[in-house]
Motif scaffolding. Structure first.
Motif, PDB file in Angstrom:
ATOM      1  N   ALA A  73       1.061  -1.323  -0.159  1.00  0.00           N
ATOM      2  CA  ALA A  73       0.118   0.009  -0.018  1.00  0.00           C
ATOM      3  C   ALA A  73       0.933   1.189   0.091  1.00  0.00           C
ATOM      4  CB  ALA A  73      -0.936  -0.102   1.246  1.00  0.00           C
ATOM      5  N   ILE A  74       0.506   2.322  -0.889  1.00  0.00           N
ATOM      6  CA  ILE A  74       1.156   3.387  -0.638  1.00  0.00           C
ATOM      7  C   ILE A  74       0.334   4.404   0.206  1.00  0.00           C
ATOM      8  CG2 ILE A  74       2.237   5.225  -2.096  1.00  0.00           C
ATOM      9  CD1 ILE A  74       2.076   3.554  -4.594  1.00  0.00           C
ATOM     10  N   ILE A  75       1.083   4.926   1.304  1.00  0.00           N
ATOM     11  CA  ILE A  75       0.172   5.824   2.100  1.00  0.00           C
ATOM     12  C   ILE A  75       1.072   7.242   1.871  1.00  0.00           C
ATOM     13  CG2 ILE A  75       0.063   6.383   4.637  1.00  0.00           C
ATOM     14  CD1 ILE A  75      -0.265   3.344   4.955  1.00  0.00           C
ATOM     15  N   LEU A  76       0.275   8.357   1.947  1.00  0.00           N
ATOM     16  CA  LEU A  76       0.642   9.626   1.781  1.00  0.00           C
ATOM     17  C   LEU A  76       0.461  10.504   3.224  1.00  0.00           C
ATOM     18  CD1 LEU A  76       1.691  12.393   0.320  1.00  0.00           C
ATOM     19  CD2 LEU A  76      -0.769  12.674  -0.493  1.00  0.00           C
ATOM     20  N   SER A  77       1.205  11.196   3.649  1.00  0.00           N
ATOM     21  CA  SER A  77       1.082  11.719   5.128  1.00  0.00           C
ATOM     22  C   SER A  77       0.115  12.877   5.402  1.00  0.00           C
ATOM     23  CB  SER A  77       2.234  11.832   5.943  1.00  0.00           C
ATOM     24  OG  SER A  77       3.107  13.165   5.318  1.00  0.00           O
ATOM     25  N   GLY A  78      -0.231  13.499   4.035  1.00  0.00           N
ATOM     26  CA  GLY A  78      -1.128  14.604   4.204  1.00  0.00           C
ATOM     27  C   GLY A  78      -1.376  15.223   3.132  1.00  0.00           C
ATOM     28  N   ASP A  79      -1.868  16.335   3.064  1.00  0.00           N
ATOM     29  CA  ASP A  79      -2.172  17.210   1.863  1.00  0.00           C
ATOM     30  C   ASP A  79      -0.938  17.782   1.033  1.00  0.00           C
ATOM     31  OD1 ASP A  79      -2.420  19.157   4.082  1.00  0.00           O
ATOM     32  OD2 ASP A  79      -2.009  20.481   2.549  1.00  0.00           O
TER      33      ASP A  79
ATOM     34  N   GLU B  26      -3.427   4.198  11.410  1.00  0.00           N
ATOM     35  CA  GLU B  26      -3.533   4.453  12.902  1.00  0.00           C
ATOM     36  C   GLU B  26      -2.508   5.121  13.444  1.00  0.00           C
ATOM     37  OE1 GLU B  26      -5.667   1.235  14.695  1.00  0.00           O
ATOM     38  OE2 GLU B  26      -7.114   0.865  13.110  1.00  0.00           O
ATOM     39  N   ILE B  27      -1.519   4.630  13.480  1.00  0.00           N
ATOM     40  CA  ILE B  27      -0.316   5.201  14.077  1.00  0.00           C
ATOM     41  C   ILE B  27      -0.028   6.869  13.414  1.00  0.00           C
ATOM     42  CG2 ILE B  27       2.488   4.989  14.267  1.00  0.00           C
ATOM     43  CD1 ILE B  27       1.899   2.006  14.112  1.00  0.00           C
ATOM     44  N   LEU B  28      -0.024   6.671  12.429  1.00  0.00           N
ATOM     45  CA  LEU B  28       0.388   8.085  11.485  1.00  0.00           C
ATOM     46  C   LEU B  28      -0.777   9.022  12.145  1.00  0.00           C
ATOM     47  CD1 LEU B  28       1.508   6.983   7.920  1.00  0.00           C
ATOM     48  CD2 LEU B  28       2.841   7.823  10.005  1.00  0.00           C
ATOM     49  N   GLN B  29      -1.970   8.751  12.014  1.00  0.00           N
ATOM     50  CA  GLN B  29      -3.117   9.747  12.213  1.00  0.00           C
ATOM     51  C   GLN B  29      -2.817  10.192  13.599  1.00  0.00           C
ATOM     52  OE1 GLN B  29      -6.361   7.523  10.687  1.00  0.00           O
ATOM     53  NE2 GLN B  29      -5.893   8.168   8.569  1.00  0.00           N
ATOM     54  N   ALA B  30      -2.302   9.548  14.378  1.00  0.00           N
ATOM     55  CA  ALA B  30      -2.219  10.429  15.878  1.00  0.00           C
ATOM     56  C   ALA B  30      -1.150  11.360  15.951  1.00  0.00           C
ATOM     57  CB  ALA B  30      -1.760   8.891  17.070  1.00  0.00           C
ATOM     58  N   PHE B  31      -0.391  11.618  15.153  1.00  0.00           N
ATOM     59  CA  PHE B  31       0.522  12.835  15.053  1.00  0.00           C
ATOM     60  C   PHE B  31      -0.145  13.992  14.330  1.00  0.00           C
ATOM     61  CE2 PHE B  31       2.891   9.226  15.894  1.00  0.00           C
ATOM     62  CZ  PHE B  31       3.767   9.531  16.896  1.00  0.00           C
ATOM     63  N   ASP B  32       0.142  14.988  14.822  1.00  0.00           N
ATOM     64  CA  ASP B  32      -0.496  16.310  14.102  1.00  0.00           C
ATOM     65  C   ASP B  32       0.033  16.322  12.692  1.00  0.00           C
ATOM     66  OD1 ASP B  32      -2.026  17.096  16.129  1.00  0.00           O
ATOM     67  OD2 ASP B  32      -0.814  18.753  16.783  1.00  0.00           O
ATOM     68  N   VAL B  33       1.182  16.163  12.422  1.00  0.00           N
ATOM     69  CA  VAL B  33       2.109  16.401  11.036  1.00  0.00           C
ATOM     70  C   VAL B  33       1.773  15.505  10.394  1.00  0.00           C
ATOM     71  CG1 VAL B  33       4.021  14.923  11.779  1.00  0.00           C
ATOM     72  CG2 VAL B  33       4.378  16.861  10.389  1.00  0.00           C
TER      73      VAL B  33
ATOM     74  N   GLY C 175      -3.317  13.813   8.457  1.00  0.00           N
ATOM     75  CA  GLY C 175      -4.123  13.448   7.163  1.00  0.00           C
ATOM     76  C   GLY C 175      -3.586  12.338   6.438  1.00  0.00           C
ATOM     77  N   SER C 176      -3.139  11.427   6.951  1.00  0.00           N
ATOM     78  CA  SER C 176      -2.591  10.206   6.277  1.00  0.00           C
ATOM     79  C   SER C 176      -3.654   9.549   5.493  1.00  0.00           C
ATOM     80  CB  SER C 176      -1.717   9.396   7.202  1.00  0.00           C
ATOM     81  OG  SER C 176      -0.456   9.975   7.626  1.00  0.00           O
ATOM     82  N   ARG C 177      -3.312   8.892   4.592  1.00  0.00           N
ATOM     83  CA  ARG C 177      -4.398   7.934   3.820  1.00  0.00           C
ATOM     84  C   ARG C 177      -3.621   7.369   2.971  1.00  0.00           C
ATOM     85  NH1 ARG C 177      -8.248  12.233   0.968  1.00  0.00           N
ATOM     86  NH2 ARG C 177      -9.591  10.635   1.756  1.00  0.00           N
TER      87      ARG C 177
END
Lengths: 354, 385, 91
Positions: A180-186, A301-308, A311-313
């Motif tokens: 899976a390719i995950i991007l950490s935000g906008d 779930e781990i990534l989304q717990a950090f502000d930075v 927006g991961s998806r």
């Protein structure tokens, strides 16, 4: 009617190969060619062959990760940060993307005659704060001054040392089929903020750069024993260039879905107005993560717990080893249901107006 | 964004696309005139949403591509002068002249600035009374009123340090020239919506009759372009050659009267050289004599220029609908955006650059391929964006 | 040629003829735009903007036309899809 080609091409193509042009520093295809033709042929060892942003060094039994980065940005100050914050975060992020916990930084300053000392103090204050925030020490440095007109106020080089926190060095070669390719935000905020400030485009709502340190979410992924196949921070050249580079170094074909890639209304508005594609706009606080599909939920779930990285998806998946043609592909499927291939940012990104 | 994103929705696009398939009985070749439309077609992969019978040819409507070598050389010479602040839209900076380009002038210390509007250049002239501010006034009918306003205001404000380097083009004579060529494959035109927002489309009625081909004034979003194709194909299937207006939300029949009045006050019609195509009578604009004080060509010495050269680039054939970018043997090889052999590879609206960026060397392979539904799509992830 | 995008007129900043200007909103950003060529445009209107100039006022009724047509087309295609499997050729 005369059907003649407009341009004296061959000579130009040669000229552009004979000297360094601004586009050679844009992080796209020209940069790649510069390295392949003029740097790598003369420096050859197993670390540089890995073609990674940092090198993992087996020193005295410990696993040190070493990286360096230089920062030239105009303007020096922009909404959301300045060259000093970039110089700390950028190098720290390079280490994090190798799975290393950043420890020590050096700081090389090249100052242009005439730089107001107040500005230097502001930049250094930002560097100090950023280092404290990330928990790294600025342990050594150097200062040189060049004549007026020979620098853009300040250039900064930072080198960084970290300790590998991952079970093995993280590298594009570990990317596997069906990851899976995950991007950490906008995407696109840094590039548009700098362009708006540099080109004097008077946007009334300032666009803020996304520049930020990325080590916390990465360390959390490693601590949770997520099988991190690859990490890559998105910088110059934007998301598209990063994906193409990874596809080429892993020999994998990838597919990403445009309607899963977040773009804020601010960046979208600015990009529409200037005719730019957010896929190619620079970022300083976003990264890509490749994990086995069965771990994508845990990673999110781990990534989304950090502000930075809130927006991961998941934006796409690795299809598999590239086929007969031998050239890696990144296919972008858009919201309309059609597809296009991504390529590296060809040169500098210029506003498209007419 | 309203009036933008709703014209990019899949369900709507699929309906129009299905209707085009339903009514198409044989091959048709349409030309979209405007570079902005070419860009959208490549970016959104619209050719993939059309039946294989429909071929889109890419017209001459990219001002960056058609501005002549002589004017670019003149721009480079002016920009290199120490007293000059040279202002340009971004995508002109990379276009090569005979020996150099504006980005190189900038690299060598020239004061070359990207501006968003000609009025930004005018404002610079007010802030820097000691410098000569020159604006590279390229464009079609859409941009001409903005350029005209800059000159009009400069005269009103008595600014002696502002001038335009004019490279203005008009669309209808180009359409007529393309059709005058007996070999052309173009059977119908999607006219440029924003040009018509200024000019209206009354002049297109007699033109459509003369060239005996349908003309559909078309917008720039995927739904607009596909509806333009639908309207054009319907006319072709029925054997009519009328003017229709797909883009009525932005284009009234009479166009924009105040803008046209200003355009005519400042500019007059002139012959124009189209790079790659040649000179077309009455297809350009120049400053009227009463505004000649604002003509950069009068203010600065003229340079002699290299000859337009034909070593390899097929831009003329592309812009007249005879060839596609990936028909060119140099496409993606010797000719790429970072080392262009021809102007269509320079501007992101140029058909070659659009092909390179959005389809790359796989253009043909992907041109008529229907997208595969990936496994990923079946999971129906929430679409929040 | 001629990149033009729609924006919402939020506030008229200068009312003088030939210098008329407004604050116009594009998605999440605002920019001052010259309204000299659209003297009738007012707060609440959408205008098409090219190189800093509004060149036309979006006609809302015309903007809705294509969606009415799509509805008709949808009804028609639904009817036909009862006869064939789908008018949208399978991919």
């Amino acid at each position: 009617m005369n059907i003649e080609c407009p341009l004296p091409m061959e000579t130009l193509a040669t000229d552009s190969e004979e000297m360094v042009r601004l586009g050679h520093g844009s992080g796209g295809e020209l940069t790649e060619r510069l390295l392949q033709n003029f740097v790598f042929p003369y420096i050859d060892n197993r670390w540089i062959q890995q073609g990674h942003d940092s090198a993992t060094l087996p020193l005295d039994g410990s696993r040190l990760v070493f990286t360096t980065d230089s920062f030239v940005v105009s303007p020096l100050f922009f909404p959301g940060g300045n060259i000093g914050t970039l110089a700390v975060y950028g190098t720290v992020n390079d280490l994090a993307m190798s799975g290393a916990r950043p420890k020590y930084l050096s700081c090389g300053l090249i100052l242009e005659e005439g730089l107001p000392l107040k500005q230097l103090a502001r930049i250094m204050q930002s560097m100090g704060r950023a280092a404290a925030e990330v928990g790294v020490q600025l342990v050594t440095g150097d200062t040189k001054v060049v004549e007026k007109g020979k620098g853009d106020g300040v250039y900064i080089n930072t080198s960084g040392i970290g300790v590998l926190a991952a079970p093995q060095p993280i590298h594009p070669r570990q990317i596997a089929a069906s990851d899976a390719i995950i991007l950490s935000g906008d995407i696109g905020r840094h590039g548009m903020a700098v362009m708006a400030a540099r080109e004097g485009l008077d946007f009334e709502n300032p666009l803020h750069s996304d520049c930020a340190p990325l080590c916390d979410p990465v360390m959390a992924l490693l601590a949770a024993a997520i099988d991190v196949h690859c990490l890559r921070d998105l910088t110059r050249g934007g998301l598209a260039t990063a994906l193409v580079e990874l596809a080429e170094s892993s020999h994998m074909q990838m597919q990403v879905h445009e309607d899963q890639i977040p773009v804020t209304e601010c960046v979208q508005g600015a990009c529409e107005l200037l005719g730019l594609d957010p896929m190619y706009v620079a970022n300083e606080g976003r990264f890509l993560l490749f994990v086995p599909a069965n771990q994508q939920q845990a990673a999110l779930e781990i990534l989304q717990a950090f502000d930075v990285s809130a927006g991961s998806r998941v934006i796409g998946e690795v299809i598999g080893l590239v086929d007969d043609a031998g050239t890696a592909d990144v296919i972008l499927s858009n919201a309309l249901g059609s597809e296009r291939l991504l390529c590296r940012l060809p040169g500098e990104q210029l506003p498209r107006i007419c | 964004m309203q009036y933008l994103t709703e014209y990019r929705e899949r369900a709507s696009v699929e309906k129009i696309s299905a209707e085009i398939q339903r009514i198409t009985t044989r091959p048709w070749a349409l030309m979209e005139v405007c570079g902005g439309q070419t860009h959208a077609i490549a970016k959104y992969g619209l050719q993939q949403l059309l039946p294989p019978e429909i071929e889109l040819l890419h017209g001459p409507g990219c001002p960056v591509c058609v501005t002549s070598l002589a004017i670019i050389d003149q721009a480079i010479a002016i920009a290199a002068r120490p007293e000059v602040i040279f202002c340009s839209f971004g995508d002109m900076l990379r276009v090569p002249g005979s020996h150099s380009d504006l980005l190189s002038v900038k690299a060598a210390g020239g004061d070359v600035r990207t501006v968003y509007s000609p009025m930004d250049a005018l404002a610079l002239a007010q802030v820097h009374p000691d410098r000569q501010v020159v604006f590279f006034a390229i464009g079609f009918e859409t941009t001409a009123p903005a350029n005209a306003m800059a000159v009009f205001q400069a005269q009103r404000k008595g600014l002696g340090n502002f001038s335009l380097l004019v490279s203005q083009f008009l669309v209808p004579p180009a359409i007529e020239t393309i059709c005058a060529d007996g070999d052309t494959r173009v059977q119908g035109f999607l006219a440029a919506g924003h040009v018509c927002a200024i000019t209206g489309f009354e002049a297109y009625q007699p033109l459509a009759q003369r060239i005996r081909r349908p003309i559909v004034v078309t917008g720039f979003e995927p739904l607009d372009i596909l509806e333009g194709v639908l309207m054009c194909v319907r006319q072709l299937e029925q054997g009519t050659c009328d003017v229709q207006n797909q883009y009525a939300r932005a284009v009234p029949r009479e166009g924009n009267r105040p803008a046209r009045e200003m355009l005519q006050r400042v500019f007059e019609i002139s012959p124009q050289h189209w790079r790659g195509v040649g000179e077309i009578a009455g297809s350009g604009l120049r400053l009227r004599p009463q505004y000649s004080a604002f003509d950069a060509n009068q203010r600065f010495p003229r340079v002699t220029t290299g000859r337009d050269d034909s070593r390899g680039c097929i831009s003329g054939q592309i812009m007249q609908g005879r060839s596609k970018p990936d028909d060119c043997p140099h496409f993606g090889k010797a000719c790429r955006p970072q080392s262009p052999l021809g102007a269509p590879m320079v501007s992101s609206e140029g058909p070659c650059a659009a092909y390179y960026r959005y389809a790359s060397r796989y253009a043909s392979r992907y041109a008529n391929r229907k997208p595969a539904r990936s496994q990923y799509e079946k999971q129906e992830l929430p679409n929040e964006h | 040629m001629c990149l033009g995008i729609p924006g919402l007129v939020e506030e008229i900043l200068n009312g003088a003829p030939l210098e008329r200007s407004a604050r116009v909103r594009f998605g999440g950003i605002r920019k001052e735009i010259n309204l000299a060529y659209v003297p009738s445009a007012n707060v609440g209107d959408y205008v098409i903007v090219h190189v800093g100039f509004a060149i036309s006022v979006v006609n809302e009724q015309e903007a809705r036309r294509i969606f009415r047509y799509l509805e008709e087309l949808g009804d028609l295609q639904d009817l036909e899809s009862n006869r064939e499997a789908s008018p949208w050729k399978p991919v």
